[in-house]
Design an enzyme around this catalytic site. Structure first.
Site, short mmCIF file in Angstrom:
data_model
loop_
_atom_site.label_atom_id
_atom_site.label_comp_id
_atom_site.label_asym_id
_atom_site.label_seq_id
_atom_site.Cartn_x
_atom_site.Cartn_y
_atom_site.Cartn_z
N ASN A 1 -7.89 -2.90 2.50
CA ASN A 1 -6.82 -3.26 3.44
C ASN A 1 -7.44 -3.81 4.72
OD1 ASN A 1 -7.29 -0.99 5.34
ND2 ASN A 1 -6.85 0.18 3.49
N ASP B 1 -3.33 4.11 -1.26
CA ASP B 1 -2.40 5.03 -1.94
C ASP B 1 -2.62 4.98 -3.46
OD1 ASP B 1 -1.10 5.95 0.35
OD2 ASP B 1 0.09 4.12 0.46
N LYS C 1 -19.23 -6.63 -14.25
CA LYS C 1 -18.26 -7.60 -13.76
C LYS C 1 -17.29 -7.99 -14.88
CE LYS C 1 -18.01 -12.18 -11.83
NZ LYS C 1 -18.71 -13.45 -11.69
N PHE D 1 -1.73 9.17 11.38
CA PHE D 1 -1.23 7.88 11.85
C PHE D 1 -0.22 7.38 10.83
CE2 PHE D 1 -3.48 5.75 15.42
CZ PHE D 1 -4.25 6.82 15.83
N LYS E 1 6.71 11.51 7.69
CA LYS E 1 5.32 11.90 7.37
C LYS E 1 4.93 13.17 8.13
CE LYS E 1 3.89 7.34 6.01
NZ LYS E 1 3.53 6.00 6.40
N LYS F 1 3.99 16.07 5.67
CA LYS F 1 2.55 16.36 5.60
C LYS F 1 2.14 17.49 6.55
CE LYS F 1 1.55 11.60 4.18
NZ LYS F 1 0.55 10.55 4.03
O1 PMT Z 1 -8.61 0.09 12.01
P1 PMT Z 1 -7.79 -0.80 12.91
O2 PMT Z 1 -7.96 -2.27 12.57
O3 PMT Z 1 -8.08 -0.53 14.37
O4 PMT Z 1 -6.25 -0.51 12.66
C1 PMT Z 1 -5.70 0.70 13.03
C2 PMT Z 1 -4.75 1.26 11.95
C3 PMT Z 1 -3.52 0.34 11.87
C4 PMT Z 1 -5.43 1.31 10.59
C5 PMT Z 1 -4.36 2.71 12.41
O5 PMT Z 1 -3.79 2.62 13.66
C6 PMT Z 1 -3.39 3.35 11.41
O6 PMT Z 1 -2.19 3.22 11.49
N1 PMT Z 1 -3.95 4.12 10.43
C7 PMT Z 1 -3.21 4.72 9.35
C8 PMT Z 1 -2.93 3.68 8.30
C9 PMT Z 1 -2.24 4.26 7.09
O7 PMT Z 1 -2.84 4.42 6.07
O8 PMT Z 1 -1.04 4.62 7.31
P2 PMT Z 1 -0.09 5.28 6.15
O9 PMT Z 1 1.21 5.31 6.79
O10 PMT Z 1 -0.29 4.57 4.88
O11 PMT Z 1 -0.68 6.73 5.99
C10 PMT Z 1 -0.21 7.80 6.79
C11 PMT Z 1 -1.32 8.77 7.05
O12 PMT Z 1 -1.75 9.37 5.83
C12 PMT Z 1 -2.55 8.18 7.69
O13 PMT Z 1 -3.02 9.07 8.67
C13 PMT Z 1 -3.53 8.09 6.52
O14 PMT Z 1 -4.89 8.21 6.99
C14 PMT Z 1 -3.12 9.24 5.64
N2 PMT Z 1 -3.38 9.06 4.21
C15 PMT Z 1 -2.75 8.07 3.51
C16 PMT Z 1 -2.98 7.96 2.15
C17 PMT Z 1 -3.85 8.86 1.53
N3 PMT Z 1 -4.12 8.78 0.24
N4 PMT Z 1 -4.44 9.82 2.25
C18 PMT Z 1 -4.22 9.93 3.58
O15 PMT Z 1 -4.79 10.82 4.24
#
Ligand code: PMT
Length: 411
Positions: free
Chosen positions: A217, A288, A298, A332, A346, A350
């Protein structure tokens, strides 16, 4: 009045360049600010300035000969190294920079430098072409990556006749840098997160399809790195778990960097540190889904379509939320609409203490930018609304919020 450098022990390494004469003013100013200045001179430095001058200004014995041990009960370079709060090399020639980069120890200064565990600052001074020589650049880069701080030379008329970059920074400026260094260090020692162990995740995970292709991503790592810097500045013991990033991670040797690739690697790295951590901030963009199978070789082109079957990764944050004990957990949420709704969902699902919502469709917010626009929620609702601000500022404010709450919980 308390002097700004009172009680600080500084080794001032002086090497052989014409700018060595400025070391007299530097010694005097550092001493006047209260520092105990232990001067170590190289043989070449003594061609430019005398030991007696520096001894008179520092009121301390000046060292230059490794073998001139006056006190049989001690070994000078080890004692000096052990007692230092900071080592400052000014002026630093290309020669000492090369010796430091390669670990040479053939005189009092270079030997002491290998024995030192205190932070090191280097103020180079040399001819402009020497300063730009690839060997010098590469040696400085090596030292920089090792955590050595540089006080860049100024531009102007050089002793060799050239005009350009290479002139030792003025003693007043060097003293200011040294004072700022100790102020920052003091903040780390008595900051709002002093004594707290914080784990921060950054970057985007990489889910391998085959050895040359992957799903990832747009996360650059900037938000996570800003959080690591801010946490360190507030005194925390920082572990930074970083997946793929565009940016180089912070070069602070006190930030423990753990590199991971996939969501599964990140899960394991995070879980290993969970029990022992006080605050966890999950700024990483974690996949995810990952390919059900990752090919060892490959995948060759065949047919008009290729179907990849994806399976869910473990939600790390959710797993942490289920196993929360004393830890303060911050997630986040990167959203492209209904940010508040999804972020609060979330937070509850969570079991987070705070969620930082960023609507990544907004100009200046989200992936890759140096700025962000965030709203932070706890279980009661909105607790921080930050319009466009640098990621460093966002990091500071989010961590301040966490620090206040962690401190409050301990009362
Ligand atoms: O890295 P930058 O370019 O500075 O950009 C910053 C950012 C946009 C990446 C950051 O600010 C941000 O939003 N990070 C979380 C991105 C994300 O995965 O969001 P989500 O809504 O998909 O996930 C929610 C939370 O669950 C996040 O804290 C994520 O780390 C966590 N997660 C998600 C999936 C997973 N399998 N395990 C997790 O722990």
């Amino acid at each position: 009045m308390v002097k700004s450098l009172q009680g600080k022990s500084i080794i001032l390494g002086i090497t052989g360049g014409i700018a060595a004469y400025k070391a007299a003013a530097l010694t005097s100013k550092l001493t006047q600010k209260g520092a105990k200045v232990h001067v170590i001179m190289t043989a070449s430095a003594k061609q430019f300035i005398t030991e007696l001058t520096l001894q008179s200004l520092s009121k301390q014995r000046v060292f230059s000969d490794t073998f001139q041990e006056r006190d049989p009960s001690s070994i000078s370079h080890i004692d000096l190294a052990d007692s230092a709060d900071l080592v400052l090399i000014a002026p630093a020639t290309a020669n000492i920079i090369a010796k430091m980069a390669h670990g040479l120890a053939d005189d009092m200064l270079s030997t002491t430098l290998l024995a030192v565990t205190a932070p090191i600052m280097v103020a180079p001074a040399m001819n402009v072409h020497m300063y730009q020589h690839p060997a010098v650049i590469s040696n400085m880069d090596t030292l920089y990556k090792r955590g050595v701080q540089f006080i860049e030379p100024g531009e102007g008329q050089l002793a060799c006749g050239y005009v350009g970059k290479g002139r030792l920074e003025e003693p007043e400026t060097i003293v200011k840098v040294v004072e700022n260094f100790f102020v920052r260090q003091q903040e780390k020692e008595s900051g709002p997160l002093t004594g707290k162990k914080i784990v921060i995740t950054a970057g985007g995970t990489v889910e391998r399809i085959d050895p040359v292709r992957y799903i990832s991503n747009d996360s650059s790592g900037k938000m996570g790195f800003a959080l690591a810097r801010a946490a360190r500045a507030m005194g925390a013991e920082v572990t930074l778990i970083a997946a793929r990033t565009d940016e180089a991670p912070p070069l602070d040797p006190a930030i423990h960097l753990v590199r991971v690739e996939s969501a599964q690697d990140m899960y394991e790295a995070v879980m290993d540190r969970w029990t022992d951590c006080d605050i966890m901030v999950k700024a990483a963009a974690v996949a995810d889904y990952r390919p059900r199978q990752s090919s060892e070789s490959k995948i060759k082109k065949s047919g008009d379509t290729l179907t990849l079957e994806l399976v869910k990764t473990t939600d790390i944050l959710e797993s942490l939320g289920k196993n929360k004990d004393k830890q303060f957990l911050i997630g986040f949420a990167a959203e492209t609409g209904n940010a508040e709704f999804y972020a609060r969902d979330k937070l509850i699902r969570k079991n987070l203490d705070l969620v930082v919502a960023n609507d990544v469709t907004l100009e200046g917010a989200g992936f890759g930018t140096d700025t962000n626009i965030v709203k932070v929620y706890d279980i009661e609702g909105l607790v921080l609304d930050l319009p466009l601000a640098s990621k460093d500022e966002v990091a500071r404010q989010v961590l301040r919020l966490a620090a206040d709450r962690v401190a409050g919980a301990l009362l």
